[in-house]
Design an enzyme around this catalytic site. Structure first.
Site, mmCIF file in Angstrom:
data_model
loop_
_atom_site.group_PDB
_atom_site.id
_atom_site.type_symbol
_atom_site.label_atom_id
_atom_site.label_comp_id
_atom_site.label_asym_id
_atom_site.label_seq_id
_atom_site.Cartn_x
_atom_site.Cartn_y
_atom_site.Cartn_z
ATOM 1 C CG HIS A 155 -2.289 -0.816 0.840
ATOM 2 N ND1 HIS A 155 -2.126 -2.293 1.592
ATOM 3 C CD2 HIS A 155 -3.052 -0.873 0.792
ATOM 4 C CE1 HIS A 155 -3.504 -2.826 0.982
ATOM 5 N NE2 HIS A 155 -4.146 -2.301 0.834
ATOM 6 C CE LYS A 159 -3.802 -0.498 4.619
ATOM 7 N NZ LYS A 159 -5.380 0.281 4.820
#
Length: 266
Positions: A155, A159
């Site tokens: 990601h 995040k």
């Protein structure tokens, strides 16, 4: 069907802004208001970079839910705020659709109980991309035949939670069909702590965080003389919006909380 009146929490975030664009282009959804950390009393149409939608902004979630007539709250914020907003929405008779991940098992159980008490639908989805949901379902199927498996999730570097909700949901689905067992050599040692990733029922989960990534996951199965990789990539946040729209529409038909978009697919 009358247009569903929606409140969006987190309108200036990348996911929130994408949700506003989606709502603008859908006749089935109408933006009623937004919950934001700032810009109280302003209008979405007055904020640079946001779609020209006529909806007030509130910094206080309680006031927003108390003042605004709405059917659905779409929350795309942080685990802490998402949990608070979901509770408040249920208390105000508004159905939550939540894309925020990082809730604890205790929080999920509390919200499930509250939704049942209120007889209100709620959707909490670790991933709203249809392809990601299919990836998770295919992985569950594969795990019946390949019990040795590792998950690699990648990601963007903003995040907050690791592993991702998608990785945890994938592991949860796999655990339904797989007996827990230790993978790798029985005398395996990490010369650097964490090198083998997180251990979930003997499965290993690895998290990568880098700028340039959006949301990606590989589920890699190993067998005698072969491997199987099931992979999904979201290369743009637009990929999540078909699932957000589906959840906002389907939640109106529910009277319980469901965890995972797969429960809404035919």
């Amino acid at each position: 069907m009358n247009s569903i009146k929606v409140i969006v929490a987190g309108p200036r975030g990348k996911m929130g802004t994408e949700a506003l664009r989606m709502i603008k282009n859908q006749s089935s959804l109408t933006l009623a208001a937004c919950i934001d950390r700032k810009n109280d009393g302003m209008n979405i149409i007055d904020i640079d970079g946001l779609p020209d939608l006529d909806a007030p902004i509130y910094t206080d979630a309680f006031t927003c839910l108390n003042d605004v007539e709405a059917d659905v709250l779409i929350d795309l914020t942080t685990p802490e705020n998402g949990y608070k907003h979901t509770k408040l929405a249920l208390e105000h008779g508004v159905r939550p659709v939540v894309g925020t991940t990082g809730f604890t098992a205790e929080q999920l159980q509390e919200l499930t109980t509250k939704a049942a008490e209120k007889e209100l639908g709620a959707v909490i989805a670790p991933n709203f991309a249809i392809g990601a949901v299919l990836m998770m379902q295919f992985s569950k199927w594969a795990a019946k035949h390949f019990p040795d498996v590792e998950i690699i999730e990648k990601h963007h570097d903003q995040k907050l939670d690791a592993p991702s909700g998608t990785a945890l949901k994938t592991a949860e689905l796999i655990k339904e069909v797989r007996q827990p067992h230790k993978q790798g050599h029985e005398e395996e040692k990490e010369t650097i702590q964490g090198a083998r990733g997180a251990d979930e029922d003997g499965m290993r989960i690895h998290s990568m965080r880098l700028p340039g990534l959006v949301a990606h996951q590989e589920v890699i199965f190993g067998g005698l003389g072969e491997t199987l990789t099931i992979k999904h990539d979201s290369i743009h946040r637009e990929s999540f919006m078909s699932g957000v729209k589906l959840a906002a529409e389907k939640v109106m038909e529910l009277d319980v909380l469901v965890y995972g978009l797969e429960h809404l697919l035919d």
